[in-house]
Design an enzyme around this catalytic site. Structure first.
Site, PDB file in Angstrom:
ATOM      1  N   HIS A 181       0.800 -12.756   5.922  1.00 44.18           N
ATOM      2  CA  HIS A 181       0.808 -11.479   5.203  1.00 44.18           C
ATOM      3  C   HIS A 181      -0.636 -11.036   4.905  1.00 44.18           C
ATOM      4  O   HIS A 181      -1.036  -9.921   5.242  1.00 44.18           O
ATOM      5  CB  HIS A 181       1.605 -11.655   3.906  1.00 44.18           C
ATOM      6  CG  HIS A 181       1.658 -10.443   3.034  1.00 44.18           C
ATOM      7  ND1 HIS A 181       2.786  -9.679   2.904  1.00 44.18           N
ATOM      8  CD2 HIS A 181       0.732  -9.861   2.246  1.00 44.18           C
ATOM      9  CE1 HIS A 181       2.543  -8.672   2.084  1.00 44.18           C
ATOM     10  NE2 HIS A 181       1.303  -8.763   1.664  1.00 44.18           N
ATOM     11  N   GLU A 182      -1.390 -11.934   4.308  1.00 40.77           N
ATOM     12  CA  GLU A 182      -2.754 -11.545   3.912  1.00 40.77           C
ATOM     13  C   GLU A 182      -3.635 -11.314   5.135  1.00 40.77           C
ATOM     14  O   GLU A 182      -4.488 -10.435   5.131  1.00 40.77           O
ATOM     15  CB  GLU A 182      -3.379 -12.594   2.990  1.00 40.77           C
ATOM     16  CG  GLU A 182      -2.571 -12.907   1.724  1.00 40.77           C
ATOM     17  CD  GLU A 182      -2.128 -11.687   0.944  1.00 40.77           C
ATOM     18  OE1 GLU A 182      -2.775 -10.634   1.059  1.00 40.77           O
ATOM     19  OE2 GLU A 182      -1.103 -11.765   0.230  1.00 40.77           O
TER      20      GLU A 182
ATOM     21  N   GLU B 193      -7.882  -5.517  -6.756  1.00 36.44           N
ATOM     22  CA  GLU B 193      -6.767  -4.615  -6.494  1.00 36.44           C
ATOM     23  C   GLU B 193      -5.856  -4.591  -7.741  1.00 36.44           C
ATOM     24  O   GLU B 193      -5.680  -5.633  -8.358  1.00 36.44           O
ATOM     25  CB  GLU B 193      -5.929  -5.062  -5.289  1.00 36.44           C
ATOM     26  CG  GLU B 193      -4.989  -3.939  -4.852  1.00 36.44           C
ATOM     27  CD  GLU B 193      -4.127  -4.294  -3.624  1.00 36.44           C
ATOM     28  OE1 GLU B 193      -4.082  -5.457  -3.218  1.00 36.44           O
ATOM     29  OE2 GLU B 193      -3.498  -3.372  -3.111  1.00 36.44           O
TER      30      GLU B 193
ATOM     31  N   MET C 161      -4.194 -12.471  -2.366  1.00 39.81           N
ATOM     32  CA  MET C 161      -4.919 -11.193  -2.290  1.00 39.81           C
ATOM     33  C   MET C 161      -5.811 -11.178  -1.061  1.00 39.81           C
ATOM     34  O   MET C 161      -6.577 -12.107  -0.822  1.00 39.81           O
ATOM     35  CB  MET C 161      -5.735 -11.011  -3.585  1.00 39.81           C
ATOM     36  CG  MET C 161      -6.628  -9.790  -3.588  1.00 39.81           C
ATOM     37  SD  MET C 161      -5.637  -8.254  -3.539  1.00 39.81           S
ATOM     38  CE  MET C 161      -6.765  -7.176  -2.654  1.00 39.81           C
TER      39      MET C 161
ATOM     40  N   ASN D 138      -8.579  -9.845   0.048  1.00 37.17           N
ATOM     41  CA  ASN D 138      -9.993  -9.478   0.104  1.00 37.17           C
ATOM     42  C   ASN D 138     -10.549  -9.776   1.494  1.00 37.17           C
ATOM     43  O   ASN D 138     -10.364 -10.864   2.031  1.00 37.17           O
ATOM     44  CB  ASN D 138     -10.794 -10.295  -0.910  1.00 37.17           C
ATOM     45  CG  ASN D 138     -10.123 -10.335  -2.256  1.00 37.17           C
ATOM     46  OD1 ASN D 138      -9.928  -9.306  -2.872  1.00 37.17           O
ATOM     47  ND2 ASN D 138      -9.726 -11.518  -2.702  1.00 37.17           N
TER      48      ASN D 138
ATOM     49  N   GLU E  28       1.514  -2.595   2.357  1.00 37.01           N
ATOM     50  CA  GLU E  28       2.397  -3.706   1.989  1.00 37.01           C
ATOM     51  C   GLU E  28       3.650  -3.819   2.850  1.00 37.01           C
ATOM     52  O   GLU E  28       4.098  -4.920   3.149  1.00 37.01           O
ATOM     53  CB  GLU E  28       2.760  -3.628   0.499  1.00 37.01           C
ATOM     54  CG  GLU E  28       1.553  -3.741  -0.443  1.00 37.01           C
ATOM     55  CD  GLU E  28       0.758  -5.040  -0.264  1.00 37.01           C
ATOM     56  OE1 GLU E  28       1.246  -5.954   0.427  1.00 37.01           O
ATOM     57  OE2 GLU E  28      -0.368  -5.113  -0.794  1.00 37.01           O
TER      58      GLU E  28
HETATM   59  N1  BES Z   1      -2.303  -6.929  -2.006  1.00 38.24           N
HETATM   60  C1  BES Z   1      -1.359  -7.819  -2.531  1.00 38.24           C
HETATM   61  C2  BES Z   1      -1.712  -8.422  -3.855  1.00 38.24           C
HETATM   62  C3  BES Z   1      -1.899  -7.493  -5.010  1.00 38.24           C
HETATM   63  C4  BES Z   1      -1.206  -6.341  -5.143  1.00 38.24           C
HETATM   64  C5  BES Z   1      -2.768  -7.816  -5.998  1.00 38.24           C
HETATM   65  C6  BES Z   1      -1.416  -5.503  -6.214  1.00 38.24           C
HETATM   66  C7  BES Z   1      -2.968  -6.993  -7.064  1.00 38.24           C
HETATM   67  C8  BES Z   1      -2.298  -5.822  -7.180  1.00 38.24           C
HETATM   68  C9  BES Z   1      -1.094  -8.975  -1.573  1.00 38.24           C
HETATM   69  O1  BES Z   1      -1.290  -8.703  -0.241  1.00 38.24           O
HETATM   70  C10 BES Z   1       0.343  -9.313  -1.719  1.00 38.24           C
HETATM   71  O2  BES Z   1       1.150  -8.530  -1.320  1.00 38.24           O
HETATM   72  N2  BES Z   1       0.649 -10.448  -2.305  1.00 38.24           N
HETATM   73  C11 BES Z   1       2.004 -10.868  -2.572  1.00 38.24           C
HETATM   74  C12 BES Z   1       2.326 -12.093  -1.802  1.00 38.24           C
HETATM   75  C13 BES Z   1       2.774 -11.742  -0.432  1.00 38.24           C
HETATM   76  C14 BES Z   1       2.904 -12.927   0.461  1.00 38.24           C
HETATM   77  C15 BES Z   1       4.101 -11.033  -0.447  1.00 38.24           C
HETATM   78  C16 BES Z   1       2.090 -11.167  -4.041  1.00 38.24           C
HETATM   79  O3  BES Z   1       1.062 -11.370  -4.632  1.00 38.24           O
HETATM   80  O4  BES Z   1       3.201 -11.198  -4.558  1.00 38.24           O
HETATM   81 ZN    ZN Z   2       0.203  -7.520   0.560  1.00 42.48          ZN
END
Ligand code: BES
Ligand code: ZN
Length: 843
Positions: free
Chosen positions: A296-297, A124, A262, A264, A319
């Site tokens: 979250h994930e 992603e 992430m 996945n 998100e």
């Molecule tokens: N999908 C995101 C991670 C992501 C976004 C990876 C865009 C690469 C590009 C993941 O679900 C996410 O939101 N992660 C957050 C942590 C979450 C607990 C708020 C992050 O990585 O900051």
């Molecule tokens: Zn997310």
């Protein structure tokens, strides 16, 4: 937009058969992908995404095809037989494994004195194309059969369970094939290869849940995550009423990881700090953080994976929902944690602060260039504000109708792609309200209203206006504002600019009770006094107390009230006992620091105010955790100690030093560790101390301890030390690239080291660009600089330095918002400095 993105319009992939050989030592891979898909009637060619790949050959329905590369990562395939209908492409390719932390990359760690590596993927938002040719768009859902050829004696994980695995002694390799995935987007495909340990549990429905880490971590540090993950899947199965569709759910802690985690599908990856909780050394707040990250994930396994946004403009469908669901899930699992208070003190504040800057993006936004996709992930907007808007919606339709609507949304759209209207439809059906009309202004407009409330006898008047901090013109925007007032005389919605109502003049009327809507209130003098009376009489709930204080800090930032008034308000909070409210008190003290930075007298006064406020709680809590104390006290102690240390109370500073000397780094209370290290660094700094800390930072395998050491070190008062630490940042052997931004932001937020860090950023921009361009964290650097710079001269420097980069799509917005943010801060300092100093003189 169509030019850049919608390759799916001319070729729709259905199934990928992907075989990849990983050559870790040579840092390369080669592979073959067979794509089955359907060409549209107009198509005379097929265009795939491929980036930094060497394409060796392409066949179209078994015949050699021509190919060239186009702009925007395109691989253009031509053949005279291309026509409407089903076709088969076979492409051979190879590529490099680089340290970029996206695509396919190595993670480094040490175990038993040996350097080791894992290989992992991060696709992603649009990095699958760096590993295999594909239609790398969220709407291009397909099934995947994956075969990986790797070194032997490793664990090989992917989204699905292993189908077959065998060693090939001739080539000294291991061949692993996986079960076919469900229909899903390319950005969710993943694998991890290396030496790993794990723990397993099963949900009530028999889904296998595994938590994995490198063997360098204590095995017991997997238990907490395993328990939370298992129960969270059970919770979502029930809440969404659509069962988790895969047979297993793996959670892997990776030593190098660009973001936090992430989603996945079936193989969630995390930074180590976001998954591992060593029972001996993990703080309560870290555990809460880990639980929310997992929730979250896991919520993405539904919101995002099962049902996916059609295009990135609706990223909030992923998100914002995942952020809201963190709190819904953890509140159900651990009601004692009171996570809605954390929502009020973390998400709400992030959202309200950033969304008050002119030029900020709305939650729902067009994406014009692929490089812009990464910039959509503004944590304060698409996560925090989006979640706040959805919570507002949840309250507007009612919790039950909200859940019913979501259940039918998943039942209807599973394995498909959606846009906002699909969700509005489901929720309109369940609630019998027009949801699109209510939500669209909130999603598509940036900013939020301040509702001004004035009372004259028995008439209460309300007026809404966009709230903006810093330079701006009146936007004229309005919103349908759910008032959530404490009075039955007021309506549910304010959907005009102004309105007046007859009320009972004796009531202390508050708006947005419970802080569930995205607006703030500017009460007139009389109304505010009434509310302060209720505050003093203990009649306000915790959330309302936190909200009142925080909204006043915003009004001060925006020049609606004087920042000096915050000091009077703070004094009304002296007897506060709740941790969440103390967080806001601490934040308010933080807010005042900018006014006293160059005036030692006033600064000493502010320090004194901080210690005076906190002393009562400090005496109750002390510096050491009591046996069996509630977790809220454990967390509160950290906030209170922070305020006492800022107050530079001699005995507290001495106490911190004694604890450090007695306990040693490894045995400090995890909740207080960063504060104690910080105090010792600030008040007893020596070269030996700094090198002792740096070398512990390098040798520990605990990412949480590393984080606390970094926090302590970066609170130094010495620009020379800062210089030294900044020197380490560009050495990924000492500070991992994943942690660079954190070191930088802490140093630039520290006023003693701000100038040095700002200069460092300018001198090292080439390195930053080389290391982070193309990654989601690239724009963190200008963002963090803007969060701290606070003089007119720095504003000019910021504009001069970043001005020429304004056309880089990944930076455009963050630069212009950054300039407004600094200007807002400078204006606020100029406006209120004298008044704040004078008021401090009277405490
Ligand atoms: N999908 C995101 C991670 C992501 C976004 C990876 C865009 C690469 C590009 C993941 O679900 C996410 O939101 N992660 C957050 C942590 C979450 C607990 C708020 C992050 O990585 O900051
Ligand atoms: Zn997310």
């Amino acid at each position: 937009m169509a030019n850049f993105s919608q390759l799916i319009d001319i070729f729709k992939p259905e199934h990928y058969q992907l075989s990849i050989n990983l050559d870790r030592t040579e840092r390369r891979f080669d592979g073959t992908v067979t794509i089955q898909g359907e060409s549209s009637p107009e198509a005379d060619k097929i265009i795939l995404h491929a980036k930094d790949l060497e394409i060796q050959s392409v066949t179209f329905d078994g015949k050699q095809a021509e190919f060239t590369s186009g702009d925007n990562d395109e691989l253009i395939i031509t053949h005279s037989d291309i026509s409407a209908g089903n076709h088969l492409l076979v492409i051979r390719f190879n590529g490099q494994i680089t340290d970029a932390m996206h695509g396919l990359y190595p993670c480094y760690y040490q175990h038993d004195g040996q350097k080791k590596e894992l290989l992992a993927t991060q696709f992603e938002s649009h990095h699958a194309r760096e590993v295999f040719p594909c239609i790398d768009e969220p709407a291009a859902k397909s099934t995947f059969d994956l075969v990986l050829t790797t070194e032997q004696n490793v664990t090989v994980l992917s989204n699905m369970p292993v189908k077959q695995q065998y060693e090939n002694p001739e080539d000294n390799c291991l061949v692993t094939s996986f079960e076919t995935t469900p229909r899903m987007s390319t950005y969710l495909l993943a694998w991890v290869v290396g030496e790993m340990q794990h723990k397993t549990a099963r949900t009530k429905d028999g889904i296998e849940v595994n938590v994995w880490s490198t063997p360098a971590q204590p095995l017991a540090s997997l238990d907490f995550a395993l328990d939370i993950a298992t129960r969270t899947i059970e919770f979502f199965n029930d809440y969404f009423d659509t069962p988790y569709p895969l047979p297993k759910s793996d959670h892997v802690a990776l030593p190098d990881f660009s973001s936090g985690a992430m989603e996945n599908w079936g193989l969630v990856t995390y930074r180590e700090v976001a998954l591992l909780a060593d029972p001996d050394t993990t703080s309560v707040s870290s555990k809460h953080y880990i639980a929310t990250v997992i929730a979250h994930e896991l919520s993405h396994q539904w919101f995002g994976n099962l049902v996916t946004m059609k295009w990135w403009n609706d990223l909030w469908l992923n998100e914002s929902f995942a952020t809201l669901m963190e709190y819904i899930a953890i509140d159900a699992l651990e009601p004692d944690w009171n996570v809605w208070l954390d929502f009020a003190t973390m998400e709400s504040i992030l959202a309200l602060r950033r969304d008050a800057i002119d030029g900020v993006q709305p939650v729902q936004i067009d994406v014009n260039h692929p490089d812009e996709i990464s910039t959509l992930f503004d944590g304060a907007i698409v996560y925090a504000k989006g979640a706040r808007l959805l919570r507002m919606l949840q309250n507007y339709v009612g919790h039950e109708d909200f859940q019913t609507g979501l259940k039918s949304y998943f039942a209807k759209h599973a394995y498909e792609n959606t846009q906002a209207d699909d969700l509005w439809q489901a929720l309109s059906e369940s609630s019998n309200k027009n949801i699109a009309n209510f939500m669209q202004p909130w999603l598509s407009q940036s900013g939020y209203p301040v509702v001004s409330m004035t009372c004259q006898d028995d008439v209460l008047s309300l007026e809404q206006k966009q709230f903006i901090i810093g330079p701006h013109q009146d936007s004229g925007k309005t919103w349908p504002v759910p008032l959530n007032s404490t009075s039955t005389d007021l309506p549910e919605l304010l959907d005009a600019k102004q309105a007046s109502f007859k009320i009972n003049p004796d009531e202390a009327i508050r708006l947005n009770a419970g802080d569930t809507a995205h607006f703030i209130t500017n009460y007139d003098e009389v109304s505010l006094q009434k509310i302060l009376e209720s505050l003093k009489n203990g009649e306000l709930d915790t959330i309302d107390r936190a909200q009142l204080l925080h909204e006043q800090t915003l009004l001060a930032r925006g020049g609606v009230i004087s920042s000096a008034q915050l000091i009077t308000l703070l004094e009304a909070y002296k007897n506060e006992t709740t941790e969440a409210v103390w967080d806001i008190i601490s934040l308010t003290i933080g807010e005042l620091k900018k006014f006293v930075e160059d005036d030692p007298n006033s600064e000493a006064r502010l320090r004194q105010l901080s210690a005076d406020l906190a002393r009562g709680q400090f005496e109750r809590l002390g510096m050491q955790a009591g046996a069996n104390e509630p977790a809220t006290d454990t967390k509160l102690r950290a906030t209170i100690l922070g305020l006492m240390l800022y107050g530079e109370d001699e005995s507290v500073i001495r106490g911190a030093k004694e604890l450090y000397d007695q306990a040693g780094l490894g045995r400090l209370d995890p909740e207080l560790r960063s504060l104690i290290i910080g105090a010792v660094v600030r008040h007893s700094e020596s070269e030996e101390l700094i090198s002792e800390l740096v070398s512990k930072y390098q040798s520990t395998s605990s990412a949480e301890l590393q984080q606390d050491i970094a926090s302590g070190l970066t609170s130094t008062k010495s620009p020379d030390t800062a210089e030294k630490l900044l020197g380490l940042i560009t050495d990924s052997g000492v500070i991992r690239t994943q942690d660079t931004a954190r070191w930088f932001v802490w140093l630039i937020r520290n006023r003693h080291t701000r100038a040095t860090s700002w200069q460092w950023l300018q001198n090292n921009w080439n390195w930053i660009e080389k290391t982070f361009a193309g990654d989601k964290s690239y724009d963190d650097f200008p963002r963090y600089a803007a969060s701290s710079l606070s003089t007119r001269q720095q504003l000019e420097e910021f504009k001069n330095f970043f001005g020429p980069m304004q056309d880089i799509p990944a930076l455009t917005r963050v630069i212009s918002i950054g300039a407004s943010e600094i200007e807002g801060r400078v204006e606020s300092i100029e406006r209120d400095k004298d008044a704040v100093r004078e008021r401090l003189g009277k405490i």
